[in-house]
Design an enzyme around this catalytic site. Sequence first.
Site, PDB file in Angstrom:
ATOM      1  N   SER A  57      21.379  12.100 -27.671  1.00 34.00           N
ATOM      2  CA  SER A  57      20.159  12.121 -28.463  1.00 34.00           C
ATOM      3  C   SER A  57      19.160  11.089 -27.915  1.00 34.00           C
ATOM      4  CB  SER A  57      20.508  11.889 -29.943  1.00 34.00           C
ATOM      5  OG  SER A  57      19.430  12.233 -30.777  1.00 34.00           O
ATOM      6  N   GLU A  73      21.826  23.824 -32.251  1.00 34.03           N
ATOM      7  CA  GLU A  73      20.711  22.880 -32.384  1.00 34.03           C
ATOM      8  C   GLU A  73      19.399  23.643 -32.545  1.00 34.03           C
ATOM      9  OE1 GLU A  73      20.725  19.159 -30.241  1.00 34.03           O
ATOM     10  OE2 GLU A  73      22.488  19.815 -29.114  1.00 34.03           O
ATOM     11  N   HIS A  75      24.169  19.314 -33.212  1.00 33.42           N
ATOM     12  CA  HIS A  75      23.660  18.144 -32.489  1.00 33.42           C
ATOM     13  C   HIS A  75      24.718  17.058 -32.301  1.00 33.42           C
ATOM     14  CE1 HIS A  75      20.517  15.601 -30.881  1.00 33.42           C
ATOM     15  NE2 HIS A  75      20.742  14.662 -31.781  1.00 33.42           N
TER      16      HIS A  75
END
Length: 262
Positions: free
Chosen positions: A149, A211, A245
Amino acid sequence: MEKKRRLSPGVKQFEIESSKNEHYQLMLSVPDKEVPIEGFPVFYVLDGNAFFHTIREMVRVQSHKPDKTGVVPMVIVGLGHPTEKDFDPAYRIRDYTFPIKNGKVPPQFSDYENGQAEAFANFIESEVKPLISEYVSINTQKQALFGHSLGGLFVLYSLFNYPGSFQRYVACSPSLWWDDRGIYRFFERWQNRIKRTTTDTRIFMAAGSLERDFMREDVRRLADRFAEWSPSLFSVYHEAEGENHISAVHSVISKILRFVSS
């Protein structure tokens, strides 16, 4: 009473203050093997609070038989923050992002300091790496960096701005949306340099199929750009089917470990 994390056998934990008076937790795992003449490969793991122990255990188990698993014994360094949280947005926004130039800071992050990626990269290179070398012999030609991320965004920032600092880069679901995809301004400058080098640089990128569409598309688009540079650059893209995610990371760790072992 101050809480202390329970550490696995063979794991050292340090509290370190940077030259800029920022505080970090470092977690270190050294293989229970004879040190190779050239030193151990080393895998630096961002968001160490969340990912260090999982990655460390998978390396420990799989590296017993590298001829079968493809995973070699390696030093694992968790780069964490002084908090009990797995992910603390204040620290992550500060350390993993570059200064805003094109876009705006999202409202949910507006109260946090941001844009200190350069300082964090210098901290790793000039303070963390020398400290780790005091404890164990490192093969400086086999160093890898992992991030997820916002951490994945920092991995790419490091690749584009500090080439040669690592040889393997792993960016899982990188936050390419930061600064209206401002990472591309570093990419454009970097790609002119990569044309003139034969450095063995390899990049692994991944995203989960569950995602958000724009996040998957962003990662795939950049992976396609990387693929254009082979063979001077070796890149891999993996989309984790049925993963989101967070879960995408755990589903691809074995692939990552084989990648950084190569």
